[in-house]
Motif scaffolding. Structure first.
Motif, short mmCIF file in Angstrom:
data_model
loop_
_atom_site.label_atom_id
_atom_site.label_comp_id
_atom_site.label_asym_id
_atom_site.label_seq_id
_atom_site.Cartn_x
_atom_site.Cartn_y
_atom_site.Cartn_z
N ASP A 5 -8.91 8.86 7.32
CA ASP A 5 -8.40 7.47 7.23
C ASP A 5 -8.66 6.95 5.82
O ASP A 5 -7.83 6.23 5.26
N ALA A 6 -9.81 7.31 5.28
CA ALA A 6 -10.15 6.82 3.93
C ALA A 6 -11.08 7.80 3.22
O ALA A 6 -11.93 8.44 3.86
N ILE A 7 -10.89 7.90 1.90
CA ILE A 7 -11.86 8.58 1.04
C ILE A 7 -12.37 7.54 0.05
O ILE A 7 -11.59 6.73 -0.47
N LYS A 327 1.35 -0.11 -7.69
CA LYS A 327 2.43 0.62 -7.01
C LYS A 327 1.98 1.19 -5.67
O LYS A 327 2.70 1.12 -4.68
N TRP A 328 0.77 1.75 -5.60
CA TRP A 328 0.29 2.40 -4.38
C TRP A 328 -0.77 1.52 -3.73
O TRP A 328 -1.93 1.53 -4.12
N LYS A 329 -0.31 0.74 -2.73
CA LYS A 329 -1.21 -0.25 -2.12
C LYS A 329 -2.30 0.41 -1.28
O LYS A 329 -3.24 -0.27 -0.83
N ASN A 330 -2.16 1.71 -1.03
CA ASN A 330 -3.22 2.38 -0.26
C ASN A 330 -4.33 2.92 -1.18
O ASN A 330 -5.21 3.63 -0.72
N LEU A 355 -8.96 -4.60 1.96
CA LEU A 355 -7.78 -4.30 1.13
C LEU A 355 -7.05 -3.05 1.60
O LEU A 355 -5.83 -3.04 1.68
N VAL A 356 -7.80 -1.98 1.89
CA VAL A 356 -7.09 -0.75 2.26
C VAL A 356 -6.73 -0.68 3.74
O VAL A 356 -5.96 0.18 4.13
N THR A 357 -7.28 -1.58 4.55
CA THR A 357 -6.89 -1.55 5.96
C THR A 357 -5.84 -2.63 6.25
O THR A 357 -5.54 -2.94 7.40
N GLY A 358 -5.31 -3.23 5.18
CA GLY A 358 -4.18 -4.16 5.33
C GLY A 358 -4.57 -5.50 5.93
O GLY A 358 -3.71 -6.23 6.43
N ARG A 359 -5.88 -5.84 5.89
CA ARG A 359 -6.28 -7.15 6.43
C ARG A 359 -6.33 -8.20 5.32
O ARG A 359 -6.44 -7.85 4.14
N THR A 360 -6.27 -9.46 5.71
CA THR A 360 -6.33 -10.52 4.70
C THR A 360 -7.74 -10.55 4.11
O THR A 360 -8.72 -10.65 4.86
#
Ligand SMILES: Cc1cc2nc3c(=O)[nH]c(=O)nc-3n(C[C@H](O)[C@H](O)[C@H](O)COP(=O)(O)OP(=O)(O)OC[C@H]3O[C@@H](n4cnc5c(N)ncnc54)[C@H](O)[C@@H]3O)c2cc1C
Length: 378
Positions: A5-7, A327-330, A355-360
């Protein structure tokens, strides 16, 4: 190959906190560190850091610290480790410096307990070892104290692992291949991930360059100096506050790391490549701090007994860059903490996770945006 899911790259305090928050939120996370842990090459090593709620004109930091304090407490409970000692923080302002007044405003409007000490003479009544001119002003922030730094980083990493996170140290990240699924290449192989968080400390210019970014970051070498007290027992944390003198570029912590040695250092240093940190000329740092000690703390020996090297990563406005790639929001990053990021780490890790899990994000990112350094805004 399975996809994380994340590094998170970088197991200093910021990356370890981000990894901790991601794992706590159920994200299958890999934390990569280039050196075998623990190490003393970056910015997070050592046993103590100053914490406080007082900030001058940048009041958003006071708000962030009001959340950081309970988050540190939560980490203490989860890890069963004591991480904080209250000592109070003494803020020192010279005649032409408005830091005390600005900080007083931030604390007063938030009902944070503090005391103003209006003159050097009144300060000396409270702290007989401190010598400042009578036209200086002081603010005592009772929330101020020490964070046990090494223990705190370890606590984040242990809790991260307890939540199922995987920590690989001694494994430098070599390259990043962005996309919906990002590939991260290390000395040991390749990993795939939906999200990437970069917290490489003073190696940030080298790491961000790999994803086409070149923000104005300046890694510098700093020296933590430890001074023997002339009368044993006078400068310990039960009697002495932590000190910040912005105008003098000085910070100090009561004797704790080494019994009988008071920590006092310059908040500045020469530009330095973290791979060759100790190759720079730093003689002028010592001259400055010795002069400060002789003038304001004559109760200490005039020459430091111990010196330890460390790195800061400066930005032009001293605020960190906490943002996602244009450019790469992930891909998110937390860099440029400018010698002031330890105490904020629980909130920074939470923000990077958001930020990387798309939450406010819990706080406005305006002061921290990468874009504030774009040509049109400079
Ligand atoms: C002497 C000193 C005193 C300070 N005092 C205070 C204070 O009193 N209060 C306060 O709040 N703050 C203080 N700070 C600042 C604070 O400690 C830093 O802001 C904070 O530690 C920064 O942490 P970081 O995780 O960003 O960087 P780091 O701790 O440097 O961590 C970055 C990590 O990334 C790793 N890395 C880099 N590149 C790669 C790669 N390619 N692959 C894998 N891993 C990589 C590095 O090896 C490193 O471990 C002080 C700093 C110093 C040096």
């Amino acid at each position: 190959m399975s996809v994380y899911d994340a590094i998170v790259v970088g197991a200093g305090v910021e990356g370890s906190s981000a990894a901790y928050h991601l794992s706590k939120n159920g994200k299958r996370t890999l934390l990569l560190e280039q050196f075998p842990l623990p190490h003393s090459r970056g910015s997070s090593h050592g046993q103590s850091r100053i914490t406080r709620k007082s900030y001058g004109k940048d009041e958003f930091y006071t708000d962030m610290m009001m959340e950081a304090f309970p988050l540190w407490e939560q980490l203490e409970k989860e890890s069963g480790t004591s991480l904080y000692r209250q000592t109070s923080l003494l803020l020192v302002s010279g005649p032409s410096d408005r830091n005390v007044e600005e900080t007083q405003h931030a604390l007063q409007t938030r009902n944070i307990p503090h005391q103003i000490i209006p003159s050097g003479r009144e300060l000396k009544e409270k702290f007989p070892n401190l010598e400042y001119p009578d036209n200086y002003r002081f603010l005592l922030d009772y929330s101020g104290g020490l964070l046990y730094a090494d223990r705190a980083v370890k606590a984040f990493q242990n809790e991260f692992k307890r939540n199922g996170g995987i920590l690989k140290d001694g494994e430098p990240m070599l390259n990043i291949y962005p996309g919906d699924i990002i590939t991260v290449r290390t000395t040991e192989g390749e990993y795939r991930t939906h999200n990437l968080v970069l917290c490489p400390g003073p190696w940030a210019p080298k790491v961000l360059e790999k994803i086409g970014l070149n923000p104005p970051l300046k890694p510098i070498k700093v020296i933590a100096c430890y001074w023997k007290e002339k009368t044993p027992g006078e400068h310990g944390s039960s009697r002495f506050p932590t000190i910040i003198h912005c105008g003098g570029d000085i910070y100090a912590l009561p004797a704790y790391e080494y019994p009988g040695l008071f920590k006092l250092a310059l908040h500045s240093g020469p530009e330095s490549n973290p791979d060759h940190r100790d190759a720079v000329d730093d003689g002028w740092i010592l001259e400055k701090v010795q002069k400060y000690v002789a003038t304001h703390l004559p109760s200490l020996e005039p020459v430091p007994s111990v010196k330890e090297n460390c790195m800061y990563t400066l930005t032009p406005d001293s605020n960190p860059i906490i943002d996602t790639h244009p450019k790469w929001k992930n891909i998110a990053f937390g860099v440029g903490f400018s010698g002031d990021g330890f105490k904020l780490a629980p909130v920074v890790g939470k923000l990077l996770c958001e930020l990387v899990t798309g939450r406010t994000p819990s706080y406005s990112l305006e002061p921290f945006r990468l874009g504030r350094f774009s040509k049109s805004r400079l």
